[in-house]
Scaffold this motif. Structure first.
Motif, mmCIF file in Angstrom:
data_model
loop_
_atom_site.group_PDB
_atom_site.id
_atom_site.type_symbol
_atom_site.label_atom_id
_atom_site.label_comp_id
_atom_site.label_asym_id
_atom_site.label_seq_id
_atom_site.Cartn_x
_atom_site.Cartn_y
_atom_site.Cartn_z
ATOM 1 N N LEU A 44 38.699 38.986 44.991
ATOM 2 C CA LEU A 44 39.994 38.945 44.601
ATOM 3 C C LEU A 44 40.756 37.962 45.279
ATOM 4 C CD1 LEU A 44 40.781 42.072 43.513
ATOM 5 C CD2 LEU A 44 41.063 40.235 42.095
ATOM 6 N N VAL A 45 42.058 37.560 45.857
ATOM 7 C CA VAL A 45 42.330 36.163 46.706
ATOM 8 C C VAL A 45 43.397 37.406 47.542
ATOM 9 C CG1 VAL A 45 44.286 34.663 47.098
ATOM 10 C CG2 VAL A 45 43.219 34.451 45.046
ATOM 11 N N GLY A 46 43.269 37.060 48.608
ATOM 12 C CA GLY A 46 43.535 38.034 49.925
ATOM 13 C C GLY A 46 44.779 36.718 50.743
ATOM 14 N N PRO A 47 45.776 37.284 51.733
ATOM 15 C CA PRO A 47 46.204 36.897 52.265
ATOM 16 C C PRO A 47 46.214 35.493 53.457
ATOM 17 C CG PRO A 47 45.679 39.215 53.249
ATOM 18 C CD PRO A 47 45.258 39.054 52.404
ATOM 19 N N ARG A 48 46.204 34.629 53.005
ATOM 20 C CA ARG A 48 46.111 33.408 53.915
ATOM 21 C C ARG A 48 46.057 33.821 55.473
ATOM 22 N NH1 ARG A 48 51.164 30.119 51.304
ATOM 23 N NH2 ARG A 48 50.988 31.180 49.640
ATOM 24 N N TRP A 49 46.439 34.429 56.271
ATOM 25 C CA TRP A 49 45.799 34.807 56.938
ATOM 26 C C TRP A 49 44.688 34.701 57.461
ATOM 27 C CZ3 TRP A 49 45.323 39.769 59.243
ATOM 28 C CH2 TRP A 49 45.856 40.699 58.387
ATOM 29 N N PHE A 50 44.557 35.796 56.630
ATOM 30 C CA PHE A 50 43.262 36.323 56.986
ATOM 31 C C PHE A 50 41.998 35.395 56.883
ATOM 32 C CE2 PHE A 50 39.376 39.527 55.571
ATOM 33 C CZ PHE A 50 38.952 39.541 56.677
ATOM 34 N N GLY A 51 41.880 34.049 57.080
ATOM 35 C CA GLY A 51 41.302 32.782 56.442
ATOM 36 C C GLY A 51 39.495 33.840 56.596
ATOM 37 N N CYS A 52 38.781 34.399 57.042
ATOM 38 C CA CYS A 52 37.472 34.322 56.779
ATOM 39 C C CYS A 52 37.100 34.156 55.643
ATOM 40 C CB CYS A 52 36.431 34.946 57.677
ATOM 41 S SG CYS A 52 37.395 37.014 57.202
ATOM 42 N N PHE A 53 37.792 35.299 54.813
ATOM 43 C CA PHE A 53 37.724 35.375 53.238
ATOM 44 C C PHE A 53 38.557 34.135 52.255
ATOM 45 C CE2 PHE A 53 38.430 38.051 48.965
ATOM 46 C CZ PHE A 53 37.285 38.272 49.534
ATOM 47 N N ASP A 54 37.551 34.312 51.721
ATOM 48 C CA ASP A 54 38.036 32.731 50.471
ATOM 49 C C ASP A 54 37.748 33.044 49.315
ATOM 50 O OD1 ASP A 54 38.723 30.438 49.021
ATOM 51 O OD2 ASP A 54 37.846 28.835 50.877
ATOM 52 N N ALA A 55 38.238 33.851 48.618
ATOM 53 C CA ALA A 55 38.387 34.303 47.299
ATOM 54 C C ALA A 55 37.679 32.899 45.825
ATOM 55 C CB ALA A 55 39.019 35.293 46.677
ATOM 56 N N GLN A 56 38.265 31.496 46.198
ATOM 57 C CA GLN A 56 37.683 31.003 45.493
ATOM 58 C C GLN A 56 36.334 29.838 45.477
ATOM 59 O OE1 GLN A 56 40.399 27.870 45.239
ATOM 60 N NE2 GLN A 56 39.476 26.761 42.956
ATOM 61 N N GLU A 57 36.077 30.252 46.995
ATOM 62 C CA GLU A 57 34.651 29.573 47.551
ATOM 63 C C GLU A 57 34.080 30.754 47.163
ATOM 64 O OE1 GLU A 57 32.280 28.927 51.189
ATOM 65 O OE2 GLU A 57 34.238 29.908 51.313
ATOM 66 N N VAL A 58 34.210 32.410 47.175
ATOM 67 C CA VAL A 58 33.046 32.511 46.611
ATOM 68 C C VAL A 58 33.122 33.577 45.435
ATOM 69 C CG1 VAL A 58 32.989 35.542 46.842
ATOM 70 C CG2 VAL A 58 33.485 34.622 48.637
ATOM 71 N N GLY A 59 33.666 33.231 44.633
ATOM 72 C CA GLY A 59 33.419 33.258 43.012
ATOM 73 C C GLY A 59 33.095 32.061 42.466
ATOM 74 N N GLU A 60 33.190 30.381 42.633
ATOM 75 C CA GLU A 60 32.702 29.705 42.862
ATOM 76 C C GLU A 60 30.903 29.468 42.769
ATOM 77 O OE1 GLU A 60 34.367 26.896 43.879
ATOM 78 O OE2 GLU A 60 36.489 26.597 42.911
ATOM 79 N N ALA A 61 30.729 30.531 43.921
ATOM 80 C CA ALA A 61 29.725 30.196 44.173
ATOM 81 C C ALA A 61 28.957 31.779 43.565
ATOM 82 C CB ALA A 61 29.581 31.333 46.206
ATOM 83 N N LEU A 62 29.409 32.807 43.290
ATOM 84 C CA LEU A 62 28.890 33.531 42.197
ATOM 85 C C LEU A 62 28.559 32.860 40.873
ATOM 86 C CD1 LEU A 62 31.066 36.933 43.619
ATOM 87 C CD2 LEU A 62 28.641 36.249 43.896
ATOM 88 N N GLU A 63 29.322 32.326 40.007
ATOM 89 C CA GLU A 63 29.271 31.234 38.896
ATOM 90 C C GLU A 63 28.063 30.543 39.076
ATOM 91 O OE1 GLU A 63 32.857 29.289 37.860
ATOM 92 O OE2 GLU A 63 34.110 31.867 37.893
#
Length: 155
Positions: free
Chosen positions: A95-114
């Motif tokens: 799930l997408v988090g707030p932009r200011w929490f820079g270490c967590f990129d939901a799109q990158e993680v989701g694509e890597a999982l796929e």
């Protein structure tokens, strides 16, 4: 003349309301939390959650919703060892988090999982009613944690 004033007032109120909603969603409810290495855990195959080796932990949470938790960490544990020991999580969708929490990129993680570049594991079943803690780990040891609605609620 009064139509312009009323129209301008409506636009001003809409802008103020929009800015307020943005602030509430992006900043107000979230707070950084001190997560200990013991909080980064995976569920053993057919067993209970147990802590894994975790370093450099950054985490945020909010009291307004159980699915707002996000964390980033690193681990020296290999994916091959993890897959033999811990429960996989088949339907992981970060799930997408707030932009200011820079270490967590939901799109990158989701694509890597796929693509299979990262694997998802069950961190803890029902960490809140109908919400699971999911942990995704990359081959290089980067790890990401989020809370996700499980089948109990999503049906």
């Amino acid at each position: 003349m009064s139509g312009k004033i009323i129209g301008g007032g409506i636009v001003a109120i809409a802008l103020i309301f929009g800015a307020l909603v943005y602030y509430l969603q992006e900043y107000y409810y979230y707070e950084e939390v001190a997560a200990s290495p013991e909080e980064i855990s995976l569920t053993l195959i057919g067993g209970a959650p147990e802590p894994i080796l975790a370093e450099n932990i950054e985490a945020i949470d909010a009291t307004s919703s159980p699915i707002r938790y996000r964390a980033c960490f690193t681990t020296p544990m290999s994916l091959s060892m993890l897959t033999e020991t811990y429960e996989p999580y088949a339907e992981a969708v970060p799930l997408v988090g707030p932009r200011w929490f820079g270490c967590f990129d939901a799109q990158e993680v989701g694509e890597a999982l796929e693509r299979g570049e990262a694997l998802a594991f069950l961190g803890q079943k029902d960490v809140a009613n109908g919400v699971d803690r999911v942990v995704a780990i990359f081959e290089d040891g980067r790890g990401y944690v989020w809370h996700q609605v499980n089948e109990e609620i999503s049906k």
